[in-house]
Design a protein around this motif. Structure first.
Motif, PDB file in Angstrom:
ATOM      1  N   ASP A   1       0.851  -1.189   0.000  1.00  0.00           N
ATOM      2  CA  ASP A   1       0.000   0.000   0.000  1.00  0.00           C
ATOM      3  C   ASP A   1       0.886   1.238   0.000  1.00  0.00           C
ATOM      4  N   ILE A   2       0.488   2.289  -0.720  1.00  0.00           N
ATOM      5  CA  ILE A   2       1.267   3.523  -0.730  1.00  0.00           C
ATOM      6  C   ILE A   2       0.392   4.702  -0.313  1.00  0.00           C
ATOM      7  N   THR A   3       1.009   5.616   0.416  1.00  0.00           N
ATOM      8  CA  THR A   3       0.344   6.858   0.799  1.00  0.00           C
ATOM      9  C   THR A   3       1.339   7.997   0.616  1.00  0.00           C
ATOM     10  N   TYR A   4       0.793   9.203   0.414  1.00  0.00           N
ATOM     11  CA  TYR A   4       1.639  10.388   0.243  1.00  0.00           C
ATOM     12  C   TYR A   4       1.528  11.204   1.514  1.00  0.00           C
ATOM     13  N   GLU A   5       2.656  11.356   2.237  1.00  0.00           N
ATOM     14  CA  GLU A   5       2.646  12.025   3.530  1.00  0.00           C
ATOM     15  C   GLU A   5       3.816  12.998   3.634  1.00  0.00           C
ATOM     16  N   HIS A   6       3.501  14.266   3.841  1.00  0.00           N
ATOM     17  CA  HIS A   6       4.528  15.278   4.101  1.00  0.00           C
ATOM     18  C   HIS A   6       5.625  15.268   3.031  1.00  0.00           C
ATOM     19  N   ASP A   7       5.219  15.339   1.777  1.00  0.00           N
ATOM     20  CA  ASP A   7       6.136  15.420   0.642  1.00  0.00           C
ATOM     21  C   ASP A   7       6.999  14.167   0.474  1.00  0.00           C
ATOM     22  N   GLU A   8       6.523  13.024   0.965  1.00  0.00           N
ATOM     23  CA  GLU A   8       7.206  11.771   0.701  1.00  0.00           C
ATOM     24  C   GLU A   8       6.173  10.675   0.525  1.00  0.00           C
ATOM     25  N   VAL A   9       6.558   9.659  -0.231  1.00  0.00           N
ATOM     26  CA  VAL A   9       5.677   8.521  -0.477  1.00  0.00           C
ATOM     27  C   VAL A   9       6.093   7.400   0.460  1.00  0.00           C
ATOM     28  N   ILE A  10       5.137   6.858   1.204  1.00  0.00           N
ATOM     29  CA  ILE A  10       5.394   5.784   2.153  1.00  0.00           C
ATOM     30  C   ILE A  10       4.821   4.488   1.593  1.00  0.00           C
ATOM     31  N   VAL A  11       5.627   3.434   1.607  1.00  0.00           N
ATOM     32  CA  VAL A  11       5.220   2.122   1.121  1.00  0.00           C
ATOM     33  C   VAL A  11       5.100   1.190   2.325  1.00  0.00           C
ATOM     34  N   ARG A  12       3.952   0.552   2.470  1.00  0.00           N
ATOM     35  CA  ARG A  12       3.724  -0.337   3.611  1.00  0.00           C
ATOM     36  C   ARG A  12       3.349  -1.735   3.147  1.00  0.00           C
ATOM     37  N   ASP A  13       3.872  -2.709   3.882  1.00  0.00           N
ATOM     38  CA  ASP A  13       3.489  -4.110   3.731  1.00  0.00           C
ATOM     39  C   ASP A  13       2.644  -4.437   4.951  1.00  0.00           C
ATOM     40  N   GLY A  14       1.341  -4.287   4.826  1.00  0.00           N
ATOM     41  CA  GLY A  14       0.477  -4.353   5.998  1.00  0.00           C
ATOM     42  C   GLY A  14       0.679  -3.105   6.835  1.00  0.00           C
ATOM     43  N   ALA A  15       0.954  -3.283   8.115  1.00  0.00           N
ATOM     44  CA  ALA A  15       1.165  -2.139   9.001  1.00  0.00           C
ATOM     45  C   ALA A  15       2.612  -1.677   9.022  1.00  0.00           C
ATOM     46  N   GLN A  16       3.525  -2.454   8.437  1.00  0.00           N
ATOM     47  CA  GLN A  16       4.948  -2.163   8.505  1.00  0.00           C
ATOM     48  C   GLN A  16       5.395  -1.273   7.343  1.00  0.00           C
ATOM     49  N   THR A  17       6.027  -0.144   7.665  1.00  0.00           N
ATOM     50  CA  THR A  17       6.627   0.701   6.630  1.00  0.00           C
ATOM     51  C   THR A  17       7.890   0.024   6.129  1.00  0.00           C
ATOM     52  N   VAL A  18       7.951  -0.243   4.826  1.00  0.00           N
ATOM     53  CA  VAL A  18       9.099  -0.953   4.262  1.00  0.00           C
ATOM     54  C   VAL A  18       9.952  -0.071   3.369  1.00  0.00           C
ATOM     55  N   ALA A  19       9.408   1.045   2.912  1.00  0.00           N
ATOM     56  CA  ALA A  19      10.185   1.937   2.046  1.00  0.00           C
ATOM     57  C   ALA A  19       9.605   3.331   2.089  1.00  0.00           C
ATOM     58  N   ALA A  20      10.467   4.299   1.823  1.00  0.00           N
ATOM     59  CA  ALA A  20      10.044   5.692   1.709  1.00  0.00           C
ATOM     60  C   ALA A  20      10.693   6.279   0.466  1.00  0.00           C
ATOM     61  N   LEU A  21       9.919   7.007  -0.309  1.00  0.00           N
ATOM     62  CA  LEU A  21      10.420   7.673  -1.511  1.00  0.00           C
ATOM     63  C   LEU A  21      10.445   9.164  -1.214  1.00  0.00           C
ATOM     64  N   ARG A  22      11.650   9.735  -1.197  1.00  0.00           N
ATOM     65  CA  ARG A  22      11.792  11.128  -0.797  1.00  0.00           C
ATOM     66  C   ARG A  22      12.416  11.927  -1.929  1.00  0.00           C
ATOM     67  N   GLY A  23      11.814  13.087  -2.218  1.00  0.00           N
ATOM     68  CA  GLY A  23      12.317  13.959  -3.266  1.00  0.00           C
ATOM     69  C   GLY A  23      11.580  15.271  -3.237  1.00  0.00           C
ATOM     70  N   GLY A  24      11.404  15.883  -4.385  1.00  0.00           N
ATOM     71  CA  GLY A  24      10.722  17.168  -4.450  1.00  0.00           C
ATOM     72  C   GLY A  24       9.238  17.041  -4.183  1.00  0.00           C
ATOM     73  N   ALA A  25       8.646  18.109  -3.712  1.00  0.00           N
ATOM     74  CA  ALA A  25       7.214  18.138  -3.437  1.00  0.00           C
ATOM     75  C   ALA A  25       6.417  18.100  -4.741  1.00  0.00           C
ATOM     76  N   VAL A  26       5.127  17.779  -4.635  1.00  0.00           N
ATOM     77  CA  VAL A  26       4.262  17.769  -5.802  1.00  0.00           C
ATOM     78  C   VAL A  26       4.270  19.142  -6.461  1.00  0.00           C
ATOM     79  N   GLU A  27       4.439  19.159  -7.784  1.00  0.00           N
ATOM     80  CA  GLU A  27       4.470  20.363  -8.606  1.00  0.00           C
ATOM     81  C   GLU A  27       5.741  21.194  -8.407  1.00  0.00           C
ATOM     82  N   ALA A  28       6.682  20.714  -7.578  1.00  0.00           N
ATOM     83  CA  ALA A  28       7.951  21.415  -7.420  1.00  0.00           C
ATOM     84  C   ALA A  28       8.919  20.934  -8.487  1.00  0.00           C
ATOM     85  N   ALA A  29       9.854  21.798  -8.867  1.00  0.00           N
ATOM     86  CA  ALA A  29      10.852  21.414  -9.860  1.00  0.00           C
ATOM     87  C   ALA A  29      11.785  20.359  -9.271  1.00  0.00           C
ATOM     88  N   PRO A  30      12.130  19.330 -10.035  1.00  0.00           N
ATOM     89  CA  PRO A  30      13.070  18.318  -9.534  1.00  0.00           C
ATOM     90  C   PRO A  30      14.404  18.953  -9.136  1.00  0.00           C
TER      91      PRO A  30
END
Length: 260
Positions: free
Chosen positions: A171-200
């Motif tokens: 499951d993925i959710t977008y929280e505080h300018d980062e994407v959180i990936v969860r396997d059930g209740a456990q966070t397994v990965a975070a994708l961190r970069g520019g905010a939505v609509e911000a320049a890379p």
């Protein structure tokens, strides 16, 4: 590729292993043994692979880079897939690169790829050892440091089937300018970069980053320096739950240690 032999099933799209590809296998074993207290046993893929053990459990793999592979020394996450061929096709269709494979390895199939921004990751079709992010001595989290987390989430979501509220997968959710990936209740990965609509951010070198849990971060960082590594100053973790330090091993492999 430092890939484990099968033992149990993993949820599709979830991280199922991490490995270090290095030019000096004995040197890497010595460094990580002194710094993180790991012991090693031979991998079942031959003398060029070994499996790190901590507290009696498998933690990670280390493999020797073949001279013909133009791949930097790096810690690489592997993600479980139902079909390596189909996943490889989705990767190519979305403008990313298949660097190696899919190859038959033991009773499974594996491949190395780079996403559209160049971050290297692996995929594995088959069963895995009993291993999960956030459990025991396994990595506490994986982090993709990239220029545009939202675009990366679309790419990986389409490749691995990540979807919000999708049963049977991550499951993925977008929280505080980062994407959180969860396997059930456990966070397994975070994708961190520019905010939505911000320049890379052009200064970010996209890469997957592995966090290993430690109890005494001062001892670990001192051991890393003594063993020939480079250590950045200890800093608080983003969520304030502890402290962390980025370490570069003597061959250039980057990883983070964090207190549990």
């Amino acid at each position: 590729m430092s890939v484990i032999m099968p033992a149990t099933a993993a949820i599709g799209g979830a991280p199922c292993w991490v490995s270090l590809m290095t030019h000096d296998l004995p040197g890497a074993e010595k460094f990580y043994g002194e710094v993180l207290g790991w012991s090693f046993r031979p991998g079942k893929m031959g003398a060029e692979f070994s499996i790190a053990i901590a507290e009696g459990q498998p933690v990670a793999g280390i493999g020797l880079l073949p001279p013909s592979w133009r791949i930097p020394v790096a810690w690489t996450p592997y993600f479980a897939v139902d079909s390596a061929n189909e996943t490889a096709a989705r990767i190519r269709e979305r403008g990313a690169t298949l660097a190696v494979g899919p190859l038959e390895l033991g009773k499974g199939r594996a491949a190395l790829a780079a996403d559209r921004d160049g971050a290297v990751f692996g995929l594995w079709e088959g069963q895995t050892l009993s291993w999960a992010v956030g459990e025991g001595e396994a990595p506490m989290c994986l982090e993709l440091r990239t220029r545009d987390a939202f675009d990366a989430a679309i790419f990986y979501g389409e490749v691995f089937g990540w979807a919000p509220d999708q049963p049977g997968g991550c499951d993925i959710t977008y929280e505080h300018d980062e994407v959180i990936v969860r396997d059930g209740a456990q966070t397994v990965a975070a994708l961190r970069g520019g905010a939505v609509e911000a320049a890379p951010d052009p200064h970010v070198r996209p890469r997957w980053h592995v966090y290993f849990p430690v109890h005494d971060i001062e001892r670990v960082t001192e051991a890393a320096v003594a063993a020939g590594g480079f250590v950045l100053p200890v800093t608080p973790m983003v969520d304030g739950s502890g402290c962390q330090a980025v370490i570069r091993d003597p061959q250039g492999g980057l990883f983070t240690v964090a207190t549990t």
